[in-house]
Structures are given as C-alpha cells and as structure tokens.
Scaffold this motif. Structure first.
Motif, mmCIF file in Angstrom:
data_model
loop_
_atom_site.group_PDB
_atom_site.id
_atom_site.type_symbol
_atom_site.label_atom_id
_atom_site.label_comp_id
_atom_site.label_asym_id
_atom_site.label_seq_id
_atom_site.Cartn_x
_atom_site.Cartn_y
_atom_site.Cartn_z
ATOM 1 N N ALA A 1 0.720 -1.206 -0.006
ATOM 2 C CA ALA A 1 0.057 0.047 -0.087
ATOM 3 C C ALA A 1 0.828 1.443 0.136
ATOM 4 O O ALA A 1 0.648 2.055 -0.704
ATOM 5 N N GLY A 2 2.122 1.139 0.686
ATOM 6 C CA GLY A 2 2.802 2.509 0.734
ATOM 7 C C GLY A 2 3.437 2.815 -0.587
ATOM 8 O O GLY A 2 3.747 3.961 -0.951
ATOM 9 N N HIS A 3 3.396 2.085 -1.646
ATOM 10 C CA HIS A 3 3.680 2.092 -2.979
ATOM 11 C C HIS A 3 2.887 3.134 -3.651
ATOM 12 O O HIS A 3 3.020 4.003 -4.622
ATOM 13 N N PHE A 4 1.320 3.162 -3.243
ATOM 14 C CA PHE A 4 0.385 3.813 -4.296
ATOM 15 C C PHE A 4 -0.878 4.155 -3.545
ATOM 16 O O PHE A 4 -1.631 4.920 -3.974
ATOM 17 N N ASN A 5 -1.017 3.819 -2.312
ATOM 18 C CA ASN A 5 -2.470 3.836 -1.750
ATOM 19 C C ASN A 5 -2.448 4.474 -0.226
ATOM 20 O O ASN A 5 -2.247 3.877 0.661
ATOM 21 N N LEU A 6 -2.737 6.003 -0.116
ATOM 22 C CA LEU A 6 -2.405 6.791 0.886
ATOM 23 C C LEU A 6 -3.477 6.264 1.670
ATOM 24 O O LEU A 6 -3.499 6.190 3.219
ATOM 25 N N ALA A 7 -4.845 5.974 1.434
ATOM 26 C CA ALA A 7 -5.792 5.830 2.243
ATOM 27 C C ALA A 7 -5.774 4.529 2.892
ATOM 28 O O ALA A 7 -6.084 4.547 4.177
ATOM 29 N N ALA A 8 -5.301 3.588 2.082
ATOM 30 C CA ALA A 8 -5.092 2.365 2.940
ATOM 31 C C ALA A 8 -3.986 2.404 4.016
ATOM 32 O O ALA A 8 -3.861 1.870 4.966
ATOM 33 N N VAL A 9 -2.908 3.102 3.483
ATOM 34 C CA VAL A 9 -1.618 3.461 4.679
ATOM 35 C C VAL A 9 -2.410 3.981 5.960
ATOM 36 O O VAL A 9 -2.216 3.659 6.813
ATOM 37 N N GLU A 10 -3.177 4.980 5.683
ATOM 38 C CA GLU A 10 -3.712 5.831 6.981
ATOM 39 C C GLU A 10 -4.515 4.848 7.636
ATOM 40 O O GLU A 10 -4.435 4.927 8.838
ATOM 41 N N LYS A 11 -5.377 4.089 7.257
ATOM 42 C CA LYS A 11 -6.377 3.001 7.681
ATOM 43 C C LYS A 11 -5.500 1.892 8.407
ATOM 44 O O LYS A 11 -5.686 1.765 9.492
ATOM 45 N N MET A 12 -4.451 1.346 7.742
ATOM 46 C CA MET A 12 -3.816 0.462 8.281
ATOM 47 C C MET A 12 -3.153 0.981 9.634
ATOM 48 O O MET A 12 -2.719 0.199 10.443
ATOM 49 N N LEU A 13 -2.524 1.990 9.365
ATOM 50 C CA LEU A 13 -1.317 2.616 10.426
ATOM 51 C C LEU A 13 -2.417 2.608 11.775
ATOM 52 O O LEU A 13 -1.866 2.769 12.767
ATOM 53 N N ALA A 14 -3.582 3.391 11.374
ATOM 54 C CA ALA A 14 -4.576 3.856 12.446
ATOM 55 C C ALA A 14 -4.956 2.558 13.474
ATOM 56 O O ALA A 14 -5.069 2.411 14.592
ATOM 57 N N GLU A 15 -5.241 1.444 12.586
ATOM 58 C CA GLU A 15 -5.423 0.146 13.226
ATOM 59 C C GLU A 15 -4.372 -0.617 13.984
ATOM 60 O O GLU A 15 -4.363 -1.087 15.062
ATOM 61 N N ASP A 16 -3.037 -0.259 13.305
ATOM 62 C CA ASP A 16 -2.032 -1.015 13.916
ATOM 63 C C ASP A 16 -0.555 -0.140 13.923
ATOM 64 O O ASP A 16 0.076 -0.336 12.715
ATOM 65 N N PRO A 17 -0.164 0.753 14.905
ATOM 66 C CA PRO A 17 0.744 1.517 14.711
ATOM 67 C C PRO A 17 2.098 0.896 14.670
ATOM 68 O O PRO A 17 3.154 1.419 14.022
ATOM 69 N N THR A 18 2.139 -0.273 15.054
ATOM 70 C CA THR A 18 3.641 -0.879 14.947
ATOM 71 C C THR A 18 3.942 -1.204 13.403
ATOM 72 O O THR A 18 5.182 -1.513 13.264
ATOM 73 N N LEU A 19 2.970 -1.346 12.665
ATOM 74 C CA LEU A 19 3.401 -1.271 11.040
ATOM 75 C C LEU A 19 4.217 -0.041 10.561
ATOM 76 O O LEU A 19 5.115 -0.543 9.481
ATOM 77 N N ILE A 20 4.538 1.031 11.173
ATOM 78 C CA ILE A 20 5.105 2.065 10.743
ATOM 79 C C ILE A 20 6.647 1.653 10.169
ATOM 80 O O ILE A 20 6.831 2.307 9.007
ATOM 81 N N LEU B 1 7.739 3.266 3.415
ATOM 82 C CA LEU B 1 8.534 4.414 3.160
ATOM 83 C C LEU B 1 9.511 4.229 1.840
ATOM 84 O O LEU B 1 9.408 5.142 1.123
ATOM 85 N N GLY B 2 9.813 2.948 1.836
ATOM 86 C CA GLY B 2 10.906 2.756 0.928
ATOM 87 C C GLY B 2 10.086 2.522 -0.440
ATOM 88 O O GLY B 2 10.433 3.168 -1.549
ATOM 89 N N GLY B 3 8.800 2.099 -0.369
ATOM 90 C CA GLY B 3 7.987 1.943 -1.544
ATOM 91 C C GLY B 3 7.671 3.302 -2.105
ATOM 92 O O GLY B 3 7.523 3.394 -3.246
ATOM 93 N N PHE C 1 3.223 11.555 5.149
ATOM 94 C CA PHE C 1 2.466 10.883 6.065
ATOM 95 C C PHE C 1 3.192 10.126 6.830
ATOM 96 O O PHE C 1 3.067 10.118 8.073
ATOM 97 N N LEU C 2 3.881 8.980 6.312
ATOM 98 C CA LEU C 2 4.632 8.139 7.198
ATOM 99 C C LEU C 2 5.885 8.864 8.100
ATOM 100 O O LEU C 2 5.761 8.501 9.223
ATOM 101 N N LEU C 3 6.502 9.670 7.434
ATOM 102 C CA LEU C 3 7.367 10.565 8.405
ATOM 103 C C LEU C 3 6.839 11.169 9.346
ATOM 104 O O LEU C 3 7.373 11.308 10.439
ATOM 105 N N ALA C 4 5.720 11.721 9.129
ATOM 106 C CA ALA C 4 4.878 12.580 10.126
ATOM 107 C C ALA C 4 4.136 11.639 11.178
ATOM 108 O O ALA C 4 4.030 12.008 12.392
ATOM 109 N N HIS C 5 4.415 10.324 10.857
ATOM 110 C CA HIS C 5 3.867 9.569 11.984
ATOM 111 C C HIS C 5 5.214 8.668 12.353
ATOM 112 O O HIS C 5 4.828 7.190 12.910
ATOM 113 N N ASN C 6 6.301 8.957 12.403
ATOM 114 C CA ASN C 6 7.525 8.455 12.881
ATOM 115 C C ASN C 6 8.236 7.359 12.198
ATOM 116 O O ASN C 6 8.853 6.452 12.745
#
Length: 186
Positions: free
Chosen positions: A72-91, A106-108, A120-125
């Motif tokens: 999702a990090g390659h192309f889907n911001l909405a999915a990244v936001e949703k998944m990270l809200a559900e599980d912050p350990t994914l960052i 972040l690499g993707g 978005f990812l950098l703003a979330h550590n």
C-alpha cells in the motif's frame, strides 16, 4: 574467582549486558529454564558461530499484514492511513522480498515518487532514510550523507533501485538533488 567464570567470560557477559542497556532493553537475562549463552573464550574475533542466541523481546508483526502495508505504501495513501490507525507498529515494518531485498512502506513510497505517502509516514515516525530524503528533495540531508559517506551514491535501495532514480521520481522538488547526484554517479 570461580574457575568456571574467568575474567574474560566476565568481561564478555558485562559487555553483552551493557549492549542490552544501550538498546533500551535493560539487563540481558536468560530465559527461565535455560542457561545464559556466553561466547567461547578464544583469541579469535566474534563470528556468527559464537554469538549468543538472545530470546525475542516482542512478538513479531504478522508478515502478511506487513506485506499489505508495504505494498500500500507504493500507491495507496488511504489504505496506509487506515492500516496505520489500526496498528501503529506497522510504521517501520519491513518485508524481505528475497536475497536481503528489504523494503518498508516509506521505501516503496520513495521509489514510486509518492511524496504524499512519504510525508504522511514520516509525520507518523517512520525512519527517515537517504532514499526518502532524495525523493523528497532534502538537499541538505543528501549532501551531508554524501559528504560523510561518499559511496552512498552507489548503494542500492529496495529492489536494487539506485539513489539517482529516487531523485528522478521526486520531480520538481528534487531537481537540486538530481543535479547534485548526476556528476557523482556517472
């Protein structure tokens, strides 16, 4: 001193404990019912054969979830936001695609030129790296890294994508980085 616990063993075990403290894990302890693994005492330098086997400290994140997050990090911001809200350990979760080809979300985002996802990812550590800095056009960071480690311009990123390709994907905000890197990689 106890004959089975030599000065060398004491120094090795003290060093291991100190490393545990520096890593924020407190004192290194053996699991209940096991004995502490102390590397063999020989004059040879440490190797993979004599490194102690430490227990896992935290449970592992489900590989399939990390894989979906990285993709999702390659192309889907909405999915990244949703998944990270559900599980912050994914960052900072990483997938090994094989042969040590590790990639984070972040690499993707970085090699796809997805500034929105990277920011978005950098703003979330998320951990900033040279590839993200390059794509984002962070010329001061890139220059500092190249000054400190000149060979970094030849280090491959995820999927063996070179640093200069990240600058190209960065578009207009990364032009200064691209111009800086071109003479260094040609």
């Amino acid at each position: 001193m106890n004959a089975s616990f030599t000065r060398k063993k004491f120094l090795i075990s003290s060093s291991i404990a100190a490393a545990g403290v520096l890593c924020g894990r407190g004192m290194v302890r053996a699991q209940p019912g096991t004995t502490a693994s102390i590397p063999p005492t020989s004059a040879s330098p440490p190797s993979a054969d004599n490194v102690p086997d430490f227990p896992e400290h935290d449970p592992r994140i489900d590989r399939a979830r990390v894989k979906r997050f990285v993709i999702a990090g390659h192309f889907n911001l909405a999915a990244v936001e949703k998944m990270l809200a559900e599980d912050p350990t994914l960052i900072n979760g990483a997938i090994d695609w094989g042969n040590g080809d590790f990639e984070t979300a972040l690499g993707g985002a970085s090699h796809m030129g997805r500034r929105d996802i990277a920011e978005f990812l950098l703003a979330h550590n998320a951990r900033m790296d040279i590839f993200a800095a390059t794509m984002l056009g962070k010329i001061d960071l890139v220059k500092a890294a190249v000054t400190a480690f000149p060979n970094i311009v030849h280090v491959a990123g995820p999927h063996k994508i070179p640093l200069i390709a990240h600058a190209e994907k960065g578009g207009p905000p990364a032009v200064a980085v691209l111009e800086f890197l071109r003479p260094l990689v040609s």
